[in-house]
Design an enzyme around this catalytic site. Structure first.
Site, PDB file in Angstrom:
ATOM      1  N   SER A   1      32.904  18.486 -38.967  1.00 49.55           N
ATOM      2  CA  SER A   1      32.785  19.862 -38.492  1.00 49.55           C
ATOM      3  C   SER A   1      34.094  20.630 -38.689  1.00 49.55           C
ATOM      4  O   SER A   1      34.571  20.786 -39.805  1.00 49.55           O
ATOM      5  CB  SER A   1      32.333  19.855 -37.020  1.00 49.55           C
ATOM      6  OG  SER A   1      31.920  21.129 -36.601  1.00 49.55           O
TER       7      SER A   1
ATOM      8  N   ASP B   1      20.939  20.601 -37.928  1.00 50.66           N
ATOM      9  CA  ASP B   1      22.183  20.958 -37.244  1.00 50.66           C
ATOM     10  C   ASP B   1      22.084  22.364 -36.650  1.00 50.66           C
ATOM     11  O   ASP B   1      21.970  23.346 -37.385  1.00 50.66           O
ATOM     12  CB  ASP B   1      23.341  20.899 -38.243  1.00 50.66           C
ATOM     13  CG  ASP B   1      24.706  20.968 -37.569  1.00 50.66           C
ATOM     14  OD1 ASP B   1      24.800  21.567 -36.468  1.00 50.66           O
ATOM     15  OD2 ASP B   1      25.667  20.433 -38.137  1.00 50.66           O
TER      16      ASP B   1
ATOM     17  N   HIS C   1      23.826  17.915 -35.082  1.00 53.90           N
ATOM     18  CA  HIS C   1      25.271  18.014 -35.318  1.00 53.90           C
ATOM     19  C   HIS C   1      25.935  16.713 -34.874  1.00 53.90           C
ATOM     20  O   HIS C   1      26.536  16.621 -33.796  1.00 53.90           O
ATOM     21  CB  HIS C   1      25.841  19.212 -34.546  1.00 53.90           C
ATOM     22  CG  HIS C   1      27.234  19.581 -34.970  1.00 53.90           C
ATOM     23  ND1 HIS C   1      27.545  20.008 -36.244  1.00 53.90           N
ATOM     24  CD2 HIS C   1      28.416  19.579 -34.286  1.00 53.90           C
ATOM     25  CE1 HIS C   1      28.839  20.270 -36.330  1.00 53.90           C
ATOM     26  NE2 HIS C   1      29.387  20.004 -35.148  1.00 53.90           N
TER      27      HIS C   1
END
Length: 226
Positions: A120, A175, A206
């Protein structure tokens, strides 16, 4: 807001190579996390010749979370691909990563044997750093991530040192935080700049999954055989 600094960072979590150490992966966690969880994940992968360095980001206020202070590589100001970005903080985080690369060089691992990666927000720093680097690096692992400051790049842009850098990019199809479309747009842009980029998706949110981590292991082991 922003402006990451290595001065208020704790020592990174480190996972030793199973055999002779000939390469290093520096992996940056996502927003609000620490390096510990990822170090445990890499410990399970039992990489033969690759040491893993998992630093924890400095604690700072994050605009998107109402100014709440948490480990963060830079400030997150918007969840829109064209929204405002913390340019100063992103570039400062890149300097932290460059410093970790320099440390590996001082310890005898050349930059072209250093892989950078992250999940991320951490992946965003790793990807941006590699594409802007003046040093040839070993490769990039970008999980559930995006390319920050993407307007600084153009289709087919010639990279300073990493035109052929191997990049493994992966994303969850469900996600809700970093939309799959961000990953796809990033992949399309990066693929115009480097000849050795792969993008894979997994049926997850995620997060990461065993299949993805096994693919990361295979990607690294293909590049570092001894």
């Amino acid at each position: 807001m922003g402006g990451s600094s290595s001065k208020n960072m704790s020592a990174p979590y480190t996972v030793a190579a199973q055999a002779r150490h000939s390469a290093t992966l520096i992996f940056l966690h996502g927003l609000g996390d620490t390096g510990q969880g990822w170090s445990e994940a890499f410990k399970q992968l039992k990489l033969n010749h690759i040491k893993c360095v998992c630093p924890t980001a400095p604690v700072m206020p994050v605009t998107l979370n109402g100014g709440f202070r948490m480990p963060s590589w830079f400030d997150i100001r918007s969840l829109h691909p064209d929204g405002p970005e913390d340019k100063e903080g992103i570039k400062a985080a890149c300097e932290i990563l460059k410093g970790l690369i320099d440390n590996e060089e001082k310890n005898g691992i050349s930059a072209d044997k250093v892989f950078v990666g992250g999940f991320s927000q951490g992946g965003a720093v790793a990807l941006y750093t590699a594409l802007m680097s003046e040093k040839k690096l070993g490769g990039v692992v970008g999980l559930s991530t995006w390319l920050p400051l993407h307007k600084e790049f153009t289709q087919g842009q010639k990279l300073q040192a990493n035109e052929d850098i191997p990049i493994f990019q992966a994303h969850g199809t469900q996600d809700p935080l970093v939309p799959p479309a961000w990953g796809e747009m990033t992949a399309k842009l990066v693929q115009t700049m480097t000849k050795n980029h792969s993008f894979k998706t997994y049926p997850m949110m995620h997060t990461s999954c065993p299949e993805e981590l096994e693919d990361v292991k295979n990607f690294l082991n293909t590049l570092v055989k001894e």
